[in-house]
Design a protein around this motif. Structure first.
Motif, short mmCIF file in Angstrom:
data_model
loop_
_atom_site.label_atom_id
_atom_site.label_comp_id
_atom_site.label_asym_id
_atom_site.label_seq_id
_atom_site.Cartn_x
_atom_site.Cartn_y
_atom_site.Cartn_z
N VAL A 1 35.44 -25.01 69.61
CA VAL A 1 35.57 -25.54 71.36
C VAL A 1 33.83 -25.49 71.53
O VAL A 1 33.92 -25.94 72.27
CB VAL A 1 35.44 -24.00 71.55
CG1 VAL A 1 37.32 -23.60 71.91
CG2 VAL A 1 34.31 -22.42 71.61
N HIS A 2 33.56 -25.77 70.69
CA HIS A 2 31.58 -26.39 70.64
C HIS A 2 31.39 -26.93 69.68
O HIS A 2 31.85 -25.94 68.46
CB HIS A 2 30.79 -24.89 70.89
CG HIS A 2 29.31 -25.62 71.79
ND1 HIS A 2 28.51 -25.34 70.65
CD2 HIS A 2 29.45 -26.65 72.54
CE1 HIS A 2 27.22 -26.19 71.04
NE2 HIS A 2 27.81 -26.93 71.85
N GLU A 3 31.20 -27.65 68.70
CA GLU A 3 29.82 -28.34 67.89
C GLU A 3 28.40 -28.61 68.11
O GLU A 3 29.02 -29.19 69.40
CB GLU A 3 31.38 -29.65 67.14
CG GLU A 3 30.73 -29.93 65.97
CD GLU A 3 31.34 -31.04 65.31
OE1 GLU A 3 31.43 -31.43 63.97
OE2 GLU A 3 32.42 -32.18 65.84
N THR A 4 27.68 -29.18 67.46
CA THR A 4 26.63 -29.46 67.33
C THR A 4 26.14 -30.49 66.19
O THR A 4 26.05 -29.45 64.54
CB THR A 4 25.58 -27.63 67.72
OG1 THR A 4 25.46 -27.24 69.05
CG2 THR A 4 24.03 -29.18 68.23
N GLN A 5 25.51 -31.25 66.64
CA GLN A 5 25.64 -32.60 65.03
C GLN A 5 24.32 -32.53 65.23
O GLN A 5 23.79 -33.16 66.14
CB GLN A 5 26.46 -33.17 64.99
CG GLN A 5 27.91 -32.55 64.54
CD GLN A 5 29.10 -34.24 64.45
OE1 GLN A 5 28.90 -34.92 64.83
NE2 GLN A 5 29.39 -34.35 63.77
N TYR A 6 23.22 -32.52 63.53
CA TYR A 6 21.92 -32.96 63.56
C TYR A 6 22.01 -34.17 62.51
O TYR A 6 22.92 -33.90 61.26
CB TYR A 6 20.80 -31.78 62.95
CG TYR A 6 21.13 -30.63 64.77
CD1 TYR A 6 20.27 -30.74 65.53
CD2 TYR A 6 21.49 -29.69 64.52
CE1 TYR A 6 20.09 -29.49 65.90
CE2 TYR A 6 21.89 -28.33 65.35
CZ TYR A 6 20.81 -28.61 66.35
OH TYR A 6 20.97 -28.13 67.15
#
Length: 127
Positions: free
Chosen positions: A103-108
């Motif tokens: 439902v939520h992804e954060t990519q660096y």
């Protein structure tokens, strides 16, 4: 969804990402998932938009290597390297699951850099 099932879903997701199978790659996401790219300040809302964005990337990856996946419960982190046009991008993906979907992804994303000489006496080169 058990942690073993989440891990299997992640393995399938990253394998599909590496092979360029957009449909299989994005099957892990909820229809209303959110993906954040903090370094550029962008937020992609919805699986369809995320798949379209990735499908239109002008520099298709020529290499993809997962270094490790760690997680527990609904929070999972993957460290991997993507190679675009011969240049590696070291990447971290933080995925939050609800039920069996992300439902939520954060990519660096990070470019490699030369190690400064001043700290050479305290470090070793990674393989």
């Amino acid at each position: 969804m058990s942690e073993q099932q989440i891990r299997a879903a992640l393995d399938a997701h990253w394998q599909a990402s590496a092979s360029g199978d957009l449909n299989a790659e994005h099957a892990i996401y909820d229809d209303d998932s959110i993906c954040d790219y903090p370094q550029s300040g962008e937020r992609i809302i919805g699986r369809n938009n995320l798949q379209a964005l990735r499908g239109h990337h002008p520099g298709k990856p020529s290499g993809f290597h997962v270094h490790r996946i760690v997680g527990q419960g609904n929070l999972w982190v993957t460290e991997y390297t993507i190679t675009y046009q011969g240049k590696p991008a070291f990447t971290v993906s933080i995925m939050e699951f609800r039920d069996d979907k992300v439902v939520h992804e954060t990519q660096y994303f990070s470019d490699p850099f030369e190690a400064p000489a001043w700290r050479k006496q305290w470090v070793q080169q990674m393989p």
